[in-house]
Structures are given as structure tokens and as C-alpha cells.
Design a protein around this motif. Structure first.
Motif, PDB file in Angstrom:
ATOM      1  N   ASP A 224      13.873  21.745  11.126  1.00  0.00           N
ATOM      2  CA  ASP A 224      14.057  23.195  11.210  1.00  0.00           C
ATOM      3  C   ASP A 224      15.062  23.569  12.292  1.00  0.00           C
ATOM      4  N   GLU A 225      16.049  22.716  12.493  1.00  0.00           N
ATOM      5  CA  GLU A 225      17.038  22.958  13.540  1.00  0.00           C
ATOM      6  C   GLU A 225      18.144  23.917  13.097  1.00  0.00           C
ATOM      7  N   GLN A 226      18.227  24.222  11.810  1.00  0.00           N
ATOM      8  CA  GLN A 226      19.219  25.182  11.336  1.00  0.00           C
ATOM      9  C   GLN A 226      18.549  26.536  11.131  1.00  0.00           C
ATOM     10  N   PRO A 227      19.245  27.632  11.415  1.00  0.00           N
ATOM     11  CA  PRO A 227      18.609  28.951  11.314  1.00  0.00           C
ATOM     12  C   PRO A 227      18.316  29.388   9.888  1.00  0.00           C
ATOM     13  N   GLU A 228      18.986  28.807   8.895  1.00  0.00           N
ATOM     14  CA  GLU A 228      18.855  29.301   7.524  1.00  0.00           C
ATOM     15  C   GLU A 228      17.635  28.773   6.788  1.00  0.00           C
ATOM     16  N   ALA A 229      17.110  27.614   7.188  1.00  0.00           N
ATOM     17  CA  ALA A 229      16.128  26.959   6.329  1.00  0.00           C
ATOM     18  C   ALA A 229      15.168  26.099   7.130  1.00  0.00           C
ATOM     19  N   ILE A 230      14.065  25.733   6.453  1.00  0.00           N
ATOM     20  CA  ILE A 230      13.072  24.806   6.982  1.00  0.00           C
ATOM     21  C   ILE A 230      12.852  23.730   5.925  1.00  0.00           C
ATOM     22  N   CYS A 231      12.988  22.474   6.305  1.00  0.00           N
ATOM     23  CA  CYS A 231      12.802  21.368   5.384  1.00  0.00           C
ATOM     24  C   CYS A 231      11.459  20.697   5.648  1.00  0.00           C
ATOM     25  N   VAL A 232      10.683  20.515   4.589  1.00  0.00           N
ATOM     26  CA  VAL A 232       9.394  19.816   4.656  1.00  0.00           C
ATOM     27  C   VAL A 232       9.482  18.686   3.636  1.00  0.00           C
ATOM     28  N   GLU A 233       9.556  17.443   4.112  1.00  0.00           N
ATOM     29  CA  GLU A 233       9.984  16.320   3.285  1.00  0.00           C
ATOM     30  C   GLU A 233       8.891  15.261   3.145  1.00  0.00           C
ATOM     31  N   PRO A 234       8.037  15.350   2.115  1.00  0.00           N
ATOM     32  CA  PRO A 234       7.070  14.270   1.888  1.00  0.00           C
ATOM     33  C   PRO A 234       7.809  13.006   1.459  1.00  0.00           C
ATOM     34  N   GLN A 235       7.427  11.870   2.030  1.00  0.00           N
ATOM     35  CA  GLN A 235       8.109  10.636   1.679  1.00  0.00           C
ATOM     36  C   GLN A 235       7.169   9.454   1.841  1.00  0.00           C
ATOM     37  N   SER A 236       7.514   8.369   1.150  1.00  0.00           N
ATOM     38  CA  SER A 236       6.601   7.231   1.071  1.00  0.00           C
ATOM     39  C   SER A 236       6.619   6.353   2.310  1.00  0.00           C
ATOM     40  N   GLY A 237       7.543   6.602   3.218  1.00  0.00           N
ATOM     41  CA  GLY A 237       7.599   5.851   4.470  1.00  0.00           C
ATOM     42  C   GLY A 237       8.465   6.587   5.460  1.00  0.00           C
ATOM     43  N   PRO A 238       8.501   6.134   6.705  1.00  0.00           N
ATOM     44  CA  PRO A 238       9.273   6.818   7.730  1.00  0.00           C
ATOM     45  C   PRO A 238      10.759   6.505   7.617  1.00  0.00           C
ATOM     46  N   PRO A 239      11.615   7.248   8.320  1.00  0.00           N
ATOM     47  CA  PRO A 239      13.022   6.864   8.399  1.00  0.00           C
ATOM     48  C   PRO A 239      13.157   5.420   8.873  1.00  0.00           C
ATOM     49  N   ASN A 240      14.145   4.738   8.313  1.00  0.00           N
ATOM     50  CA  ASN A 240      14.383   3.312   8.563  1.00  0.00           C
ATOM     51  C   ASN A 240      13.242   2.448   8.052  1.00  0.00           C
ATOM     52  N   GLY A 241      12.443   2.996   7.153  1.00  0.00           N
ATOM     53  CA  GLY A 241      11.276   2.281   6.656  1.00  0.00           C
ATOM     54  C   GLY A 241      11.597   1.056   5.819  1.00  0.00           C
ATOM     55  N   LEU A 242      12.820   0.961   5.256  1.00  0.00           N
ATOM     56  CA  LEU A 242      13.185  -0.275   4.559  1.00  0.00           C
ATOM     57  C   LEU A 242      13.060  -1.468   5.489  1.00  0.00           C
TER      58      LEU A 242
END
Length: 267
Positions: A224-242
């Protein structure tokens, strides 16, 4: 279902959803009672993250003893997978439901098929992603990156975020989790959170609308660092999860992830 050469439109009562299969099978618009919920633009809406989510460190991952190099598109990392840049094929359709697929190809080093099922109702949207292989097993991730409008544009208040994660992944200077789990900190965020009982995040536009994003998955990124939008991102693992939490897709064990966005009108 209504369609043009570029889009597929689903309708449930006064709810309309537009999918762009030629643009990564992204959802370009979701309108509830005529009100648009998603930020507009070719890289916004809601796009699919597959076969990895968020950043993969330096674009490299291992499968057994083999190291692979992915294209760097968020230097020095590879971000958000290849699915959002692929052309998908529609396989089934009706007024409220559509399904799509595409076959993994270069620059992803393994053969496989990705499917997405989109099911629209008058009070919710259900999305399901699958990743399968008939041959070589490989690590993969899947998820969604919706850009919800911070303000719905009718003179109302900005959205508020409600969720109670069990932990926050500490973020290093390279924007990747360090491996430490910390107590959740106040926003603004570009961070991954653990919700072991399943993702459960609520966006509330006071007096207008409430949207609850849920998923059996245990990981969610909030941006939510941009003033226009809020992103809520369900995902199967964390960043760099590979690399840090590899989930192997095998011929007998495909990857599947589901999310539901349920809305309640407050006006």
C-alpha cells in the motif's frame, strides 16, 4: 458470457467482471453496482502470479542439483512470474464462469500447464489457479496481485485494511525476506505476512463497501505504498519461495490455490 476479440465479460446481477486472456488472463475490471473496484491500466487490475510470486533472488532458483537463471525484470531480481505476459486460451464458458489455460514455455525451463477458473456470483468472486506437470517435477508458486482502488471515487473515504497475521516476514534491503519472522509492524507495507489458518484480509470503504479476501493459502503480501491503490496478494509461498520454501509440482501432485473475494454493500 459476453466477449470481444480481446476480452471476456462475466455478469452476475449488477456485478460485471472483465478478463483479458490475451494479456495474461488478468482481470481488468470488477464493477459492483456500477462502482469499479480495481485500479485501471494495462499493468494493474488484478494479474496472475505464476509460476512464481514476488521476487526471486537474482533471478536464480534450483531444482535438485540444477540451477536455472530467469530473466531479470526488477533488477537485480525476477518478479511475479511469466503468466501475466502470456496469452491464455479460454476452455469453458457460461454467463458467470470461465476457465482458461496456458502451457509453460521459455523462459520457464519446465513443461507444464497452468489453469485459471473464474466464478462470479452476485456477492463474491472465486478464483482458482492450478499448475500441473506430466513430466519433470519442478518447484512453483501461484497467486494473485489485485490492485484495489484506495478510494472508490464517489466522494467517500479511503479504504482501511483489517487483518491479524501471525507474523511478518522481515524484509531485507534487497526487498526479500531475511528468514526472520517478526511481530507485524504498522504500514505502509510492501511486506509478506504469515496467516497459518488461511489468508483473511478485509478492505472497508466506510459507508460504501466491504471486501473480504480469503484463501486457504498461508501467505499474503500487502502493498500500500502507492496513494492510488492497495494490493492484497494471496499466494502459495513467500517471495523468493522457489528457493526458501519450494513446493514441488509432480505428475501426481499438482499445485492448486483458491481465493474468494466476498463483498458487502454498506451504503
Amino acid at each position: 458470457m459476453h466477449q470481444t476479440s480481446e476480452s471476456v465479460r462475466l455478469i452476475a446481477g449488477d456485478v460485471e467482471l472483465t478478463v483479458r486472456p490475451e494479456a495474461g488472463c488478468g482481470i481488468s475490471s470488477l464493477r459492483v453496482g456500477g462502482t469499479e473496484l480495481l485500479r485501471q491500466g494495462p499493468r494493474y487490475g488484478s494479474f496472475v502470479m505464476v509460476p512464481w510470486c514476488g521476487r526471486t533472488e537474482n533471478g536464480r532458483f534450483r531444482n535438485g542439483g540444477v540451477t536455472h537463471q530467469l530473466p531479470i525484470n526488477a533488477a537485480p531480481h525476477a518478479i511475479h512470474g511469466t503468466g501475466r505476459d502470456a496469452t491464455w486460451t479460454r476452455s469453458t464458458q457460461d454467463e458467470r464462469t470461465a476457465s482458461f489455460y496456458y502451457d509453460l514455455t521459455d523462459p520457464w525451463p519446465y513443461a507444464g500447464r497452468v489453469t485459471q477458473v473464474i466464478e462470479l456470483a452476485e456477492n463474491e468472486l472465486r478464483l482458482t489457479l492450478g499448475v500441473e506437470t506430466a513430466e519433470v517435477s519442478f518447484p512453483a508458486q501461484a497467486g494473485w496481485h489485485p490492485w484495489f482502488l484506495r478510494n472508490l471515487g464517489a466522494g467517500g473515504q479511503d479504504a482501511t485494511i483489517g487483518f491479524a497475521p501471525a507474523w511478518q516476514e522481515e524484509r531485507g534491503d534487497n526487498h526479500l525476506p531475511t528468514g526472520r519472522r517478526i511481530d507485524p509492524k504498522p504500514g505502509p507495507w510492501d511486506d509478506c505476512f504469515g496467516m497459518p489458518d488461511g489468508v483473511d484480509v478485509t478492505l472497508t470503504w466506510p459507508g460504501e463497501l466491504r471486501v473480504k479476501v480469503t484463501s486457504p493459502a498461508e501467505w499474503v503480501v500487502v502493498y500500500d505504498e502507492q496513494p492510488e491503490a492497495i494490493c492484497v496478494e494471496p499466494q502459495s509461498g513467500p517471495p523468493n519461495g522457489l528457493n526458501t520454501h519450494p513446493r514441488l509440482v509432480t505428475p501426481i501432485d499438482p499445485l492448486e490455490i483458491t481465493t474468494v473475494w466476498a463483498w458487502e454493500r454498506l451504503g
